[in-house]
Structure formats: C-alpha cells, structure tokens
Design a protein around this motif. Structure first.
Motif, PDB file in Angstrom:
ATOM      1  N   TRP A  79      11.853  24.567  14.373  1.00 38.50           N
ATOM      2  CA  TRP A  79      12.500  23.379  12.869  1.00 38.50           C
ATOM      3  C   TRP A  79      13.729  22.553  13.957  1.00 38.50           C
ATOM      4  O   TRP A  79      13.887  21.791  12.780  1.00 38.50           O
ATOM      5  CB  TRP A  79      13.641  25.068  12.546  1.00 38.50           C
ATOM      6  N   PHE A  84      11.818  17.381  13.104  1.00 41.15           N
ATOM      7  CA  PHE A  84      10.419  18.510  12.872  1.00 41.15           C
ATOM      8  C   PHE A  84      10.379  18.589  11.117  1.00 41.15           C
ATOM      9  O   PHE A  84      11.500  18.341  10.501  1.00 41.15           O
ATOM     10  CB  PHE A  84      11.106  19.242  12.716  1.00 41.15           C
ATOM     11  N   GLY A  85       9.758  17.955  10.369  1.00 41.30           N
ATOM     12  CA  GLY A  85       9.226  18.362   9.000  1.00 41.30           C
ATOM     13  C   GLY A  85       8.660  16.983   8.345  1.00 41.30           C
ATOM     14  O   GLY A  85       7.479  16.561   8.580  1.00 41.30           O
ATOM     15  N   SER A  86       9.048  15.552   9.225  1.00 40.95           N
ATOM     16  CA  SER A  86       7.909  14.350   9.015  1.00 40.95           C
ATOM     17  C   SER A  86       7.396  13.592  10.107  1.00 40.95           C
ATOM     18  O   SER A  86       6.742  12.890   9.726  1.00 40.95           O
ATOM     19  CB  SER A  86       9.623  13.386   8.361  1.00 40.95           C
ATOM     20  N   THR A  87       7.822  14.629  11.578  1.00 37.27           N
ATOM     21  CA  THR A  87       7.458  14.193  12.696  1.00 37.27           C
ATOM     22  C   THR A  87       5.872  14.808  12.767  1.00 37.27           C
ATOM     23  O   THR A  87       5.815  15.908  12.762  1.00 37.27           O
ATOM     24  CB  THR A  87       8.067  13.752  14.187  1.00 37.27           C
ATOM     25  N   PHE A  89       3.177  17.934  14.512  1.00 36.46           N
ATOM     26  CA  PHE A  89       3.591  19.159  14.935  1.00 36.46           C
ATOM     27  C   PHE A  89       2.500  18.889  15.406  1.00 36.46           C
ATOM     28  O   PHE A  89       1.664  19.431  14.501  1.00 36.46           O
ATOM     29  CB  PHE A  89       3.842  19.623  13.733  1.00 36.46           C
ATOM     30  N   ARG A 103       3.139  25.477  10.212  1.00 37.03           N
ATOM     31  CA  ARG A 103       2.686  23.863   9.799  1.00 37.03           C
ATOM     32  C   ARG A 103       2.975  23.596   8.362  1.00 37.03           C
ATOM     33  O   ARG A 103       3.542  22.813   7.828  1.00 37.03           O
ATOM     34  CB  ARG A 103       1.552  24.196  10.562  1.00 37.03           C
ATOM     35  N   LYS A 105       5.900  23.951   7.502  1.00 33.01           N
ATOM     36  CA  LYS A 105       7.570  22.874   6.961  1.00 33.01           C
ATOM     37  C   LYS A 105       7.704  21.866   7.337  1.00 33.01           C
ATOM     38  O   LYS A 105       7.822  20.776   7.213  1.00 33.01           O
ATOM     39  CB  LYS A 105       8.409  23.490   7.662  1.00 33.01           C
ATOM     40  N   SER A 106       5.802  21.228   8.177  1.00 30.87           N
ATOM     41  CA  SER A 106       5.686  19.826   8.568  1.00 30.87           C
ATOM     42  C   SER A 106       4.600  19.404   7.365  1.00 30.87           C
ATOM     43  O   SER A 106       3.881  19.568   7.096  1.00 30.87           O
ATOM     44  CB  SER A 106       5.141  20.301   9.755  1.00 30.87           C
ATOM     45  N   LYS A 107       5.376  17.571   7.238  1.00 32.00           N
ATOM     46  CA  LYS A 107       4.757  17.089   6.697  1.00 32.00           C
ATOM     47  C   LYS A 107       3.126  16.283   7.168  1.00 32.00           C
ATOM     48  O   LYS A 107       2.058  15.923   6.730  1.00 32.00           O
ATOM     49  CB  LYS A 107       5.240  15.857   6.491  1.00 32.00           C
ATOM     50  N   SER A 109       0.820  17.854  10.165  1.00 35.17           N
ATOM     51  CA  SER A 109       0.418  19.058  11.833  1.00 35.17           C
ATOM     52  C   SER A 109      -0.703  19.189  12.002  1.00 35.17           C
ATOM     53  O   SER A 109      -1.934  18.608  11.376  1.00 35.17           O
ATOM     54  CB  SER A 109       1.131  20.578  11.157  1.00 35.17           C
ATOM     55  N   SER A 133       6.984  13.123  18.983  1.00 40.43           N
ATOM     56  CA  SER A 133       5.566  14.381  18.460  1.00 40.43           C
ATOM     57  C   SER A 133       6.374  15.472  18.385  1.00 40.43           C
ATOM     58  O   SER A 133       7.410  15.895  19.279  1.00 40.43           O
ATOM     59  CB  SER A 133       4.621  14.430  18.961  1.00 40.43           C
TER      60      SER A 133
END
Lengths: 363, 70
Positions: A79, A84-87, A89, A103, A105-107, A109, A133
């Motif tokens: 986190w 993290f979140g937009s890049t 994962f 995943r 919490k990520s746009k 993954s 990444s």
C-alpha cells in the motif's frame, strides 16, 4: 516433531526463547520512550534485539521495523509503495490471500500464473512489468514449500526499476535476499519465535511512504510487545544454530518421504520438485481420499499434520495455491518438519502411510 | 443414452470419489454426464483427468461431460 497447528506449519516456541520471554516480562516491560531507569533498560534490551535480528537476517538495523501484527506487514508494504492504487500491481497466483486481496485497492492488477511445479511464469512477468509497477512475490510458499527463483525475478524487476515486495514469511531465516529488493516481510513464527512479532524491512534506497495516518514521525506503529520482540530475537539466533546442524538432515528426510510415497502409493500429487522446495515442507494430495479422515487417522498414530483441502479448512473454496498449480486439492496433507524431528518418526510415518491411504480409499 | 451422475449438494471429495467408482464400471469411449456444484470439483477434475488418463469437457458451471479414455 512433524507438526502443523493452527498457523500452517507453526512449531512450538523455541525452548530457549521461552526462557528469554519469561525473563523479559520482568526486565523489558517499561516504555522505552520514557527516561526512567526501567525505560532505559527496556530501550537497551530492545536495541540489542533489533541489532541481533538485523544481523541474523543480513539487513541493516536502519532497514528494519518490528510489527506487533505481522499479517499487516505485506498489505502495508504494498500500500505504501510509490503510486499504489493507480500503478500496475503484479502478484503471483500462489501469494497469500491478504496479498492477492490488495488487488481490490488497485485500479490495475495482474496475476502471474505458475506452472505445475509452482514456479512463476517469468516470461509473463517480464512482459507485464512496467517502470512504475509494484510487484509482490513470495520467496517460498507455506502450503507447498515451493521456492521461487527470486534472483531471476529481481533481475526482471530491477530492469524496470519497479517496486519489489518479497513475502519471506515461509522461508524466514532461510531466505537469501537478491541484490535488488524494496520491501520484505518476515514472521517470527518461521524461526520458532512467538506469535505476534513480524519484521518489515525497507531497503535504504527504496521509495516508500507509510500509508497509515501520520501521527508520529515513524515508519511503524511501534506498539509491539517488547518481551515478544526480545524472544523473537533470541529464537532467531538459536534457530540459525539449529539449522546449520540439521538442514541437511531435514532435506534428506523430506527426500525420503517424497521417494517413498512415489514408490508405494499410486495417484498422488506431490507439490513442486525436490530442487525448488524448502528443505522442511512437503505437500501430498491423494486422489479419492478425504483429508479430514486422513488428518484424523494420522492424529490417532501421534502425527499432527495440516491440510490445505477445503473440507478441513472449514471453507468451501479449495486451496487457491494447489488450484493455481493444477494439483489435486482434496486428500491433501502437509508435513512441516521442525529441527527436533527424529529420523525414527519419519520411518514410522512412512511405514503407516500406504496402509492408511489404501484403507481410506476402500471406504 | 448418456448416463448421469448427480452429486449436487455433496462436498469435496465425495463427488470425485463417486465419479471414480462410476467410471470404473464403464467401457473405454463411454460418456457420463457428471453434475457437481462443489467449488472444488472443477479444479479437481483437471487433476483427476491427468492422473487417471480420462477426459472431460465443461458444459456449464456444474455440468461436466466425462469420457472414459483409459
């Protein structure tokens, strides 16, 4: 001892760590942030413990933080990775559930599949990687003992200068860090330390920011128990000594189990191959056998083993790890050897197992 | 007519055990409609087919067409 309890593969507290723990409750109870004599004593003990843990894990003291809730380390490490979140994962299909759960919490993954031996598809990983990444990979799997080629993975990640989080909770002090890494997660239970102490490592030159509310200028909540931390440090030192005396023996015992089961029992899936699994773990899945009955039958004979099958784990879903590898998910048992295992225990287990399996298959 | 084995409501590993017993009574080439709603079945069928040398096709979420091939 062949054991696996509530926590997969957990062994009893190292006897020497138990003594440290009891003494520490008398000596290390005070708040190390206070300047009282007791506070200074607690601080000195804690300082020693941190130095000892860092040295044992081949890390710098400044790189490690102790956490009182180890299961939070990987999610927080991921986190807090840059962007993290937009890049993207990226994680392995056999990672622990709390890592796969990130995943949500990520746009973006990406799950990287594994082959039947449990090895990450390095080519797919390399193709998926982008410069920003965040990659989360385990060094070894607790259910199957499968070790990832972390050196090759790190090489692929460094080429993109991406964030590399490594979950070392299964390999523990057996973990050999690659030249490139960003964050690491260890659990004291992996070296027979107490439950409730984890180590979060952040490489000196890695970019990371604490995603929790910043109430203090620290990277960790620091609300862990000092006596447990001292016991974790003590357990680690003793575990390393026990390991150097026993690692070859454990490896040969696991090898014996692997060969004997292959020769005497048909229709069995053994996870991973001998070259790329931990020296103390083996996972066996027997076709047309109920794991619940298998675990119970072994318990009667004095063997405590765990199972990843859904019918035992009181979950409907089968083990995502065995499923990702394409292995049989029912009739599963895991053997996790502790340093004090006697060769005779394995001889007894191997003498009993073919008979137990064939009896269960007749039912 | 294709025979049917309905294991709905049965939990792992019962569906696969019943399938193994049933398929033993079959001739090579014979087909069986296997119905199971246990979440472990789909994953275990691949392993079962690999280990026993039989074949299967997924028809729908709970329906599988098994061909005795070994």
């Amino acid at each position: 001892m062949i054991t696996a309890g509530k926590y997969e593969g957990q062994h009893p507290l190292h006897p020497k760590a138990r003594q440290i723990l009891l003494d520490a409750f008398d000596q290390g109870w005070a708040d190390p942030a206070q300047i009282s004599a007791q506070g200074r004593q607690a601080q000195a003990l804690l300082h020693q413990a941190r130095e000892s843990i860092a040295k044992s894990l081949a890390l710098k003291v400044s790189e490690i933080e102790l956490w009182g809730e180890p299961e939070l380390i990987s999610p927080i490490a991921i986190w807090g990775a840059p962007g993290f979140g937009s890049t993207p994962f990226i994680y392995g299909a056999t990672e622990r559930s709390e890592i796969i759960g990130m995943r949500a919490k990520s746009k973006q993954s990406f799950e990287i599949s594994v082959d039947i031996d449990g090895a990450i598809d390095l080519e797919l990983l390399t193709q998926t990687l982008q410069p920003n990444s965040i990659v989360a990979i385990q060094s070894a799997n607790l259910e199957t003992g499968v070790i990832q080629d972390i050196k090759a993975i790190a090489k692929a990640v460094v080429a993109q200068n991406a964030h590399l989080h490594i979950d070392a909770t299964a390999s523990g002090a057996r973990f050999v860090k690659p030249a490139y890494w960003s964050t690491l997660h260890f659990d004291a239970r992996s070296w027979n330390g107490p439950t409730g102490v984890g180590v979060f490592a952040l490489k000196s030159d890695a970019r990371w920011s604490n995603p929790l509310p910043h109430t203090k200028p620290t990277r960790a909540p620091n609300s862990f128990s000092i006596p447990l931390a001292l016991a974790a440090a003590g357990a680690l030192e003793h575990w390393i000594a026990d390991e150097s005396a026993n690692s070859a023996r454990l490896k040969s015992l696991i090898e014996r189990i692997r060969n004997h089961v292959k020769q005497t029992i048909s229709d069995v899936d053994i996870a991973g191959n001998a070259q790329s699994t931990l020296p103390n773990i083996i996972s066996l899945s027997f076709l047309n056998v109920s794991s619940e009955q298998l675990v119970a039958a072994l318990e009667v004979e004095g063997f405590s083993v765990a199972s990843g099958s859904a019918c035992v784990a009181s979950a409907l879903e089968p083990s995502h790890v065995l499923k990702a590898m394409g292995l049989l998910t029912h009739g599963n048992m895991r053997i996790n050897l502790n340093h004090d295992v006697q060769d005779g225990e394995i001889t007894k287990l191997l003498a009993l197992l073919p008979g137990i399996i064939s009896k269960l298959r007749e039912n | 007519m294709t025979q049917e084995l309905d294991c709905r409501g049965k939990r792992c590993p019962l569906p696969i055990i019943e399938l193994s017993k049933k398929i033993n009574e079959f001739e090579v080439g014979q087909e069986l409609l296997f119905i199971s709603d246990d979440p472990a079945t789909a994953a275990d069928l691949s392993a079962w087919a690999r280990m026993t040398g039989n074949e299967f096709k997924i028809i729908s979420a709970d329906n599988f067409l098994i061909t005795k091939s070994n």
